[in-house]
Design an enzyme around this catalytic site. Structure first.
Site: not given
Length: 682
Positions: A441, A603
């Protein structure tokens, strides 16, 4: 997750929409300069710039919904931002006066005023938080084949739409109560005038220590409680015309920060430098000069504040009191200036032609006075109480630490300086085994760790950190300046290349700081963190980084972290021992739950589901227990290579968030059932 951590996540996410304000400030500041410098009171360029800036300010509530949904999403994906915007549209349209009149069967002139203000930053924050939570929970859900188009991230906007209908229904009855409470709070603070501004400024500084000042700022700077100080100030002439901007009043929650940030804190830096031991003044002076310049020019104060926040807390309390006093004085005297980013020289210059900037130049002599006050008070307090500010550590003070052994398989050749520094910060916080989440931040790293006691504060400070804040056993913040976000990204990058060991406090290999000379330690290896499990290649082929998979769901890591393989072999094996919990009907992919609890998706190829099973042969059935290396599928690689868009095959751990890190073990060609590809670090 603790309430403090959750509030910090919201505070951090608030910085995403707030980061748009500098754009508005620059557009409107330059526009006012052109307008007042031009002989034509209706200068077209000035109108173009100011109108562009107002477009940002007028849509701040929507930006809050978008920015917070994005900022709180776990993978920072654009789909989360879109979800936040959709949720905001649903709520604000259902709670618009015309809709409320129709749904509640009341005349539109009797609809509560609260619904005319439904486009409120508070609503934006609420919608953003709800949208992020739905995204984080359901963005990986896979629906049955008939509905597979709506799986994953496509499902989230649908769920949020229905959720926001329920939220809107609730708001129809409680929003007037909440709105009136917020407005009453805002009116109460505004009635306190300059005193209220000073109290706000005091708590603004105090809350910096835990990173919650952003949440407080939202109340005073935006329209959460009806104050809306920054947008009203930046609105200038428009704010005056519509009655939301009051000359001499609007901007009072900002103006008093200029004398502190531009002058007061540099005075404190001078005092800290002069109070340092003679042999340390050169080093301390360079640090203080850089921090003071950042504070003066840009208004970024955290590197300077954190240099004394923890080593001398009494100075930080004094600083908070003086900040409150400065804001009180500026508000009392109606010396007004405002900012879009922070109270530095750049914002003061940009706001000087704003119609709401009154006697702004008086903030400069006030600042000079605060320079003297800060210098005298800080110098007196440091010397009187012998505070250990930078450079005043006892002579011959010893910082003890042990060395670090990094994984030799991690590629360090050609790494940038940020990546090199990132490795050292990872080692300082306990290594990849201790680091569970990385974020940043503006000026600070916000890190989640398994055990905060393993963090080496001394080493972090030697690497350049201004301070290390331990919020609890699992949360720390390291203040390193404006490069924090770049370092955070570099930490994420290098942690994927291999495990990085810790540098821990020890009783040997001291670094002795004496006479401005540093004696380097002997570096000793410590054991590497053992892997919970190691995956072998499910198919022979060439390793491909997950980021290069031509499918956004995998490349964004929305499905999970892992790797991909461009296959050269035709047999697909189990990467770990476990249970085949699912084999897709088209046989192109399977899910395996390992005996250690890892959930693995293999996959084969991209969009191979469209082949409806052609090119694939199933060798085991769903529910079967398999051993590592046992064949699961057989492929017709020639057919698949001709008909599939790509045969790059992702292998991901769908519950990777449950583990400290997923470490790459291979970088080139692999052999099915033999080559190790990924290590799961618990």
């Amino acid at each position: 997750m603790s309430l403090l951590n959750y509030l910090q996540r919201i505070g951090r996410a608030l910085m995403v929409p707030v980061a748009t304000l500098p754009a508005a400030a620059i557009l409107m500041g330059v526009g006012y300069w052109i307008e007042q410098s031009s002989s034509n009171s209706h200068n077209a360029l000035a109108a173009l710039l100011t109108t562009s800036g107002l477009a940002i300010l007028d849509n701040m509530p929507a930006l809050f919904a978008i920015g917070i949904a994005y900022g709180m999403s776990k993978d920072k994906d654009g789909a989360a931002a879109l979800t936040g915007f959709i949720g905001f549209l649903v709520v604000t349209n259902l709670c618009a006066p015309s809709a409320v009149s129709l749904i509640q069967h009341i005349p539109i002139d009797q609809v509560p005023l609260a619904f005319q203000k439904i486009k409120n930053p508070f609503i934006g924050i609420l919608v953003g938080v709800c949208s992020a939570e739905v995204y984080n929970r359901y963005s990986h859900v896979e629906l049955p084949k008939a509905l597979s188009f709506f799986s994953g991230r496509r499902l989230v906007p649908i769920l949020v739409s229905f959720l926001m209908i329920a939220v809107a229904f609730i708001l129809m009855y409680i929003w007037p109560l909440v709105f009136n409470a917020l407005v009453d709070f805002g009116i109460h603070i505004q009635k306190m005038g300059a005193v209220g501004a000073g109290i706000y400024a005091f708590f603004n500084r105090i809350l910096i220590a835990v990173g919650l000042h952003h949440a407080l700022n939202a109340v005073f700077w935006f329209d959460v409680a009806g104050i809306n100080d920054i947008p009203n100030f930046l609105g200038g002439a428009k704010s005056i015309a519509d009655g939301t901007g009051i000359v001499g009043v609007t901007g009072r929650y900002q103006a008093g920060f200029f004398p502190v940030m531009m002058f007061g804190l540099p005075g404190a830096a001078l005092a800290i430098w002069q109070c340092a031991r003679p042999e340390n003044r050169a080093k301390v002076g360079s640090i203080m000069l850089a921090a003071a310049f950042a504070s003066f020019f840009t208004g970024i104060t955290e590197p300077l504040e954190f240099s004394f926040m923890f080593v001398a807390p009494v100075l930080f309390v004094i600083h908070a009191v003086l900040t409150g006093l400065s804001v009180f004085i500026a508000a009392s005297m109606h010396w007004i200036s405002g900012f879009g980013f922070s109270a530095g020289l750049v914002d003061m210059i940009l706001s000087s032609r704003n119609p709401l900037a009154t006697h702004w130049y008086m903030l400069i002599p006030q600042g000079l006075a605060f320079f003297v006050i800060y210098y005298v008070v800080f110098r007196f307090t440091i010397l009187k109480f012998d505070l250990k500010t930078p450079g005043r550590e006892p002579e011959g003070d010893i910082i003890e630490m042990e060395g670090v052994e990094e994984n030799v398989s991690a590629s360090q050749a050609g790494e940038s300086s940020n990546e090199s520094l990132a490795r050292r910060y990872i080692a300082a916080v306990g290594g990849t085994a201790n680091l569970t989440h990385i974020d940043a931040c503006i000026t600070r790293l916000r890190l989640s760790v398994a055990d905060a006691d393993k963090v080496n504060d001394a080493l972090a400070k030697k690497l350049g950190a201004s301070g290390v804040l331990h919020l609890n056993k699992q949360s720390i913040q390291i203040v390193i300046g404006t490069q924090a976000e770049a370092i955070a990204e570099a930490m994420k990058s290098v942690s994927k290349k291999g495990p990085i060991s810790a540098v821990l406090p020890a009783l040997s290999s001291p670094i002795s700081i004496k006479n401005n000379e540093t004696v380097a330690p002997q570096l000793t290896a410590i054991h590497k963190t053992p892997a919970l499990a190691t995956l072998v290649a499910p198919v022979s082929g060439e390793i491909v980084p997950l980021e290069q998979v031509p499918d956004a769901a995998f490349s964004s890591k929305a499905v999970g972290d892992g790797i991909a393989i461009n296959p050269t072999g035709d047999t697909v094996v189990a990467p770990l021992s476990g249970t085949i919990v699912k084999i897709f009907a088209t046989n192109h992919a399977f899910c395996l739950e390992s005996t250690q609890g890892a959930e693995i998706i293999v996959h084969m190829g991209i969009d191979t589901v469209a082949l409806e099973g052609r090119g694939f042969e199933r060798l085991v059935e769903e529910g079967a227990d398999v051993e590592q290396g046992q064949p699961i599928l057989k492929m017709d690689l020639d057919y698949l290579s001709r008909h599939a868009p790509s045969m790059i095959s992702p292998i991901v751990i769908s519950n990777s968030d449950d583990y400290t890190s997923i470490v790459l073990q291979a970088e080139k060609n692999v052999v099915a059932g033999q080559s190790e590809i990924l290590a799961i670090i618990k």
